[in-house]
Write an enzyme that holds these catalytic residues in place. Structure first.
Site, PDB file in Angstrom:
ATOM      1  N   CYS A 247       9.598   1.460   3.452  1.00  0.00           N
ATOM      2  CA  CYS A 247      10.532   0.415   3.869  1.00  0.00           C
ATOM      3  C   CYS A 247      11.953   0.936   3.956  1.00  0.00           C
ATOM      4  CB  CYS A 247      10.466  -0.784   2.920  1.00  0.00           C
ATOM      5  SG  CYS A 247      11.089  -0.443   1.263  1.00  0.00           S
TER       6      CYS A 247
ATOM      7  N   GLU B 204      -5.160  -3.757  -1.675  1.00  0.00           N
ATOM      8  CA  GLU B 204      -6.586  -3.444  -1.652  1.00  0.00           C
ATOM      9  C   GLU B 204      -6.881  -2.151  -0.901  1.00  0.00           C
ATOM     10  OE1 GLU B 204      -5.802  -6.239   1.839  1.00  0.00           O
ATOM     11  OE2 GLU B 204      -5.040  -5.872  -0.194  1.00  0.00           O
TER      12      GLU B 204
ATOM     13  N   GLU C 235       9.352  -3.720  12.979  1.00  0.00           N
ATOM     14  CA  GLU C 235       9.153  -2.710  11.939  1.00  0.00           C
ATOM     15  C   GLU C 235       7.813  -2.036  12.211  1.00  0.00           C
ATOM     16  OE1 GLU C 235       9.303  -2.232   7.086  1.00  0.00           O
ATOM     17  OE2 GLU C 235       8.410  -4.045   7.928  1.00  0.00           O
TER      18      GLU C 235
ATOM     19  N   SER D 167       5.689  -7.257   4.066  1.00  0.00           N
ATOM     20  CA  SER D 167       6.333  -7.545   5.341  1.00  0.00           C
ATOM     21  C   SER D 167       7.163  -8.823   5.233  1.00  0.00           C
ATOM     22  CB  SER D 167       5.294  -7.695   6.445  1.00  0.00           C
ATOM     23  OG  SER D 167       4.524  -8.860   6.238  1.00  0.00           O
TER      24      SER D 167
ATOM     25  N   PHE E 176       0.805  -1.224   0.000  1.00  0.00           N
ATOM     26  CA  PHE E 176       0.000   0.000   0.000  1.00  0.00           C
ATOM     27  C   PHE E 176       0.837   1.274   0.000  1.00  0.00           C
ATOM     28  CE2 PHE E 176       0.660  -0.619   4.599  1.00  0.00           C
ATOM     29  CZ  PHE E 176       1.023   0.663   5.004  1.00  0.00           C
TER      30      PHE E 176
ATOM     31  N   LYS F 136      -1.401  -7.637  -8.791  1.00  0.00           N
ATOM     32  CA  LYS F 136      -2.328  -7.656  -7.656  1.00  0.00           C
ATOM     33  C   LYS F 136      -1.869  -6.550  -6.701  1.00  0.00           C
ATOM     34  CE  LYS F 136      -3.156  -8.543  -3.854  1.00  0.00           C
ATOM     35  NZ  LYS F 136      -3.663  -7.622  -2.759  1.00  0.00           N
TER      36      LYS F 136
END
Length: 502
Positions: free
Chosen positions: A289, A184, A387, A234, A157, A181
């Site tokens: 990240c 969402e 994280e 992740s 995201f 993909k």
């Protein structure tokens, strides 16, 4: 906080075979404006049958696209790049509306994605092989790189435009067809991209989008007609994706999480280091990240550095990303905001010192937190070990460079790290000794330019190829060596011996 559906909730469809395709699974998920705290969209979730349809469309488009000349592919990528530059602000507004990042940050994301598209404009050069004439008597040997086939990308995201570009651009330029993909949580950028690629002239079926959750991911990982999977997310999920994809015989690159340390030595320019720490920790609300989440202050640098960071934090303007002067927007969802806030809540109970509490005075409504600063953070505390992926900056104080380096190298993540110093010898030593895939020297977020490759070490990467750049081209192709002889037919004879090269 109540999340209220707005008067006009947009229906977000899949994109399969060159057209928008409404969902048929009966499953969907909400999409929010994080700055307003209200629902603005409803995204269809794909079933395995819809994933099958997307892969089939990509498979049908593959033969013609694979045979498309490199000159034509390059021409098309120049057109894609032109359209992206023309409409950069339009795409940035979509990112701000669904992710929450400020418009300037969203425009920066699009620009970094465009850099990879620009790199792929050179695909005729990037796919050049080598040729050895007369390797043996009358024998020539040459190498080529060929596309894998139908490939897929599963993206996070936090960069809903840039990370997909890091995948689809090299994949398609190399002659593959692609199924995306996206997250969402902020899916609209992918549909926008699909329409732009179609306008640029990309044949239908070469780029497809299926939205969804774990069901769609599972279907992609198990699909027999997919040759490769690229993933960013992740670490636990990256590990799972890599293991399942490779067990199914697919090539896989799975980029995981990070805990990026910024070491500040006593000889560093403290004001520059403080500016860098604040920028790298709180830009995009820390949902990067490559964000700096841990400052390691060495020796006498600690007191002035912490003071300088603390002075700067109240000046960071937090609010809706479309408002003038705002530097940090909301987090992507209420659930993620609450998760990040939980680390701030328990920091003092774990023995740290909460210097700035980002839970105080947050804008309403929306999924906001302000920047938090936590001193005295040590390994073993959740705020250090995990994280957090939010606007929380921890400070660890150590006595020496060697102690600081050990913190970097002992960490299970190895995405990126940075050193701030005026000492060239120490900097050179650090860039050799740091166990991380990307190293910055007086640069807090060392994301490589597009003609290098992005990726970490240790628990930050599963697979043997980094993303985009030269390694991206290698990932989306496979090598073939051709050995050819064109002798005079009169010299032909039967020879059962081992082939000779002399």
């Amino acid at each position: 906080m109540t999340q209220v559906a707005g008067p006009a909730v947009q229906q977000i469809d899949h994109w399969i075979g060159g057209r928008a395709v409404p969902g048929t699974s009966g499953r969907s998920g909400p999409v929010y404006d994080p700055a307003a705290g209200r629902q603005t969209g409803e995204v269809a979730f794909a079933s395995a049958r819809e994933v099958d349809a997307a892969v089939a469309a990509a498979g049908a488009a593959l033969p013609a696209w694979r045979e498309t000349s490199l000159a034509r592919r390059a021409e098309l990528f120049f057109r894609i790049r032109e359209l992206l530059v023309e409409r950069r602000d339009e795409l940035a507004r979509i990112l701000t509306a669904e992710h929450g990042k400020v418009l300037s940050d969203a425009a920066g994301e699009v620009t970094r994605g465009i850099e990879v598209v620009e790199f792929c404009c050179g695909i005729p050069t990037l796919l050049k092989g080598v040729y050895s004439e007369q390797a043996s008597s009358g024998v020539d040997v040459y190498s080529v790189r060929q596309p894998l086939g139908v490939v897929a990308g599963i993206t996070p995201f936090n960069f809903p435009a840039m990370v997909p570009m890091w995948m689809w651009a090299p994949a398609i330029a190399c002659g593959n067809t692609f199924v995306l993909k996206p997250s969402e949580k902020d899916p609209s950028a992918s549909g926008w991209t699909a329409r732009l690629l179609q306008e640029a002239g990309l044949p239908d079926g070469v780029f497809n989008v299926v939205h969804g959750d774990r069901e769609a991911v599972d279907a992609l990982l198990a699909h027999p007609d997919l040759q490769a999977i690229s993933f960013v997310g992740s670490t636990p999920i990256a590990r799972s994706v890599y293991e399942r994809a490779t067990a199914a015989g697919k090539r896989c690159q799975a980029l995981g999480g990070a805990k990026n340390h910024m070491i500040v030595l006593p000889d560093a320019d403290i004001d520059m280091a403080a500016d860098a720490a604040v920028s790298a920790a709180f830009g995009s609300a820390g949902e990067r990240c490559m964000a700096i989440s841990q400052v390691v202050a060495v020796g006498d640098a600690a007191e002035p550095l912490v003071r300088a960071i603390r002075e700067r934090i109240p000046k960071v303007k937090v609010g809706p990303g479309t408002e003038s002067g705002v530097e940090m927007g909301p987090l992507v969802t209420a659930e993620h905001r609450d998760r990040v806030a939980s680390y701030v809540e328990r920091a003092e109970g774990e023995g740290a010192q909460l210097l700035v509490d980002g839970r105080e005075g947050v804008p309403e409504p929306g999924f906001f937190l302000k920047p938090s600063l936590i001193d005295g953070v040590q390994p073993g505390m959740s705020v250090y070990d995990d994280e957090i992926f939010g606007p929380v900056l921890g400070v660890t104080r150590v006595a020496s460079y060697d102690e600081a380096l050990s913190l970097v190298n002992d960490n299970p993540y190895g995405n990126g790290t940075a050193l701030f110093t005026r000492d060239g010898g120490v900097a050179r030593r650090f860039q050799r000794e740091a166990q991380a895939g990307m190293v910055g020297v007086n640069v807090p977020i060392p994301v490589p330019v597009a003609y290098y490759s992005f990726g970490g070490w240790k628990g930050s990467l599963f697979g043997d190829r980094h993303i985009y750049g030269p390694e991206g081209i290698e990932f989306y192709t496979r090598g073939k060596v051709v050995t050819a002889r064109w002798p005079d037919p009169a010299t032909s004879k039967v020879d059962l011996g081992f082939p000779q090269t002399r």
